[in-house]
Design an enzyme around this catalytic site. Structure first.
Site, PDB file in Angstrom:
ATOM      1  CG  ASP A   1      -2.051   0.982   1.100  1.00 18.94           C
ATOM      2  OD1 ASP A   1      -3.210   0.542   1.003  1.00 18.94           O
ATOM      3  OD2 ASP A   1      -1.793   2.215   1.094  1.00 18.94           O
TER       4      ASP A   1
ATOM      5  CG  HIS B   1     -12.576  -3.318 -12.779  1.00 21.19           C
ATOM      6  ND1 HIS B   1     -11.809  -2.363 -12.130  1.00 21.19           N
ATOM      7  CD2 HIS B   1     -13.869  -3.020 -12.509  1.00 21.19           C
ATOM      8  CE1 HIS B   1     -12.614  -1.513 -11.513  1.00 21.19           C
ATOM      9  NE2 HIS B   1     -13.872  -1.887 -11.732  1.00 21.19           N
TER      10      HIS B   1
ATOM     11  CG  ASN C   1     -12.443  -0.524   3.616  1.00 21.56           C
ATOM     12  OD1 ASN C   1     -12.903  -0.811   4.713  1.00 21.56           O
ATOM     13  ND2 ASN C   1     -11.260   0.053   3.475  1.00 21.56           N
TER      14      ASN C   1
ATOM     15  CG  HIS D   1      -9.818  -3.423  -9.017  1.00 21.31           C
ATOM     16  ND1 HIS D   1      -9.297  -3.404 -10.292  1.00 21.31           N
ATOM     17  CD2 HIS D   1      -9.567  -4.660  -8.539  1.00 21.31           C
ATOM     18  CE1 HIS D   1      -8.764  -4.591 -10.581  1.00 21.31           C
ATOM     19  NE2 HIS D   1      -8.913  -5.369  -9.514  1.00 21.31           N
TER      20      HIS D   1
ATOM     21  CG  HIS E   1      -8.958  -3.086  -2.509  1.00 23.04           C
ATOM     22  ND1 HIS E   1      -9.923  -2.356  -3.167  1.00 23.04           N
ATOM     23  CD2 HIS E   1      -8.697  -2.411  -1.364  1.00 23.04           C
ATOM     24  CE1 HIS E   1     -10.226  -1.280  -2.453  1.00 23.04           C
ATOM     25  NE2 HIS E   1      -9.504  -1.301  -1.338  1.00 23.04           N
TER      26      HIS E   1
HETATM   27  P1  AMP Z   1      -9.862   1.447   0.162  1.00 16.66           P
HETATM   28  O1  AMP Z   1     -10.149   2.634   1.030  1.00 16.66           O
HETATM   29  O2  AMP Z   1     -10.233   0.147   0.809  1.00 16.66           O
HETATM   30  O3  AMP Z   1     -10.446   1.620  -1.219  1.00 16.66           O
HETATM   31  O4  AMP Z   1      -8.283   1.371   0.033  1.00 16.66           O
HETATM   32  C1  AMP Z   1      -7.561   1.821  -1.065  1.00 16.66           C
HETATM   33  C2  AMP Z   1      -6.098   1.694  -0.679  1.00 16.66           C
HETATM   34  O5  AMP Z   1      -5.317   1.783  -1.851  1.00 16.66           O
HETATM   35  C3  AMP Z   1      -5.609   2.775   0.290  1.00 16.66           C
HETATM   36  O6  AMP Z   1      -5.074   2.147   1.448  1.00 16.66           O
HETATM   37  C4  AMP Z   1      -4.534   3.514  -0.518  1.00 16.66           C
HETATM   38  O7  AMP Z   1      -3.450   3.930   0.273  1.00 16.66           O
HETATM   39  C5  AMP Z   1      -4.123   2.446  -1.532  1.00 16.66           C
HETATM   40  N1  AMP Z   1      -3.581   2.970  -2.771  1.00 16.66           N
HETATM   41  C6  AMP Z   1      -4.080   3.960  -3.553  1.00 16.66           C
HETATM   42  N2  AMP Z   1      -3.318   4.153  -4.640  1.00 16.66           N
HETATM   43  C7  AMP Z   1      -2.298   3.261  -4.556  1.00 16.66           C
HETATM   44  C8  AMP Z   1      -1.166   2.959  -5.368  1.00 16.66           C
HETATM   45  N3  AMP Z   1      -0.923   3.617  -6.517  1.00 16.66           N
HETATM   46  N4  AMP Z   1      -0.309   1.984  -4.961  1.00 16.66           N
HETATM   47  C9  AMP Z   1      -0.544   1.318  -3.801  1.00 16.66           C
HETATM   48  N5  AMP Z   1      -1.600   1.546  -2.997  1.00 16.66           N
HETATM   49  C10 AMP Z   1      -2.470   2.510  -3.356  1.00 16.66           C
END
Ligand code: AMP
Length: 114
Positions: free
Chosen positions: A30, A46, A87, A98, A100
């Protein structure tokens, strides 16, 4: 999907620190870690929201969990424990649409529920 950050990472169009990859899943650190170990595990294809997953697609969830198990082993946190979070939607604060799984660990984590 064209404008999806995690699709771009999965396709190598955005740099990231990949820690695991197989045919269906990719995992990377992250960008804004909330624990010493904070890894995002995504299906290469996706999928969002999680509510779209039906019986035919359910295998991707076991793929993600099996990847999490392997990643925890590689990160050497499988013995001391870790947390997995998905989430889903606005109330959860989901930012990236997407599917995760967050894998967090490497230190004592504050208890959320239970
Ligand atoms: P969520 O709030 O569950 O959608 O989490 C999205 C996560 O993606 C967050 O913890 C961000 O810090 C992480 N994130 C966003 N952009 C990137 C990126 N380019 N590389 C790695 N992590 C990312």
């Amino acid at each position: 999907m064209a404008d999806c950050v995690f699709c771009k990472i999965a396709q190598g169009q955005i740099p990231s620190e990949i820690v695991y990859e197989d045919d269906n899943v990719v995992a990377f650190r992250d960008i804004n870690p909330q624990a010493k170990v904070h890894i995002i595990i995504v299906p290469k294809r996706h999928i969002n929201p999680m509510n779209e997953i039906d019986e035919k697609q359910a295998k991707i969830m076991s793929d993600i969990f099996l990847a999490a198990k392997e990643i925890a082993k590689r990160q050497k946190i499988e013995q001391r424990g870790f947390r997995m979070i998905v989430n889903v939607g606005a109330d959860s604060g989901q930012e990236i649409e997407h599917l995760h799984l967050h894998l967090l660990g490497g230190e004592k984590l504050g208890k959320l529920v239970g």
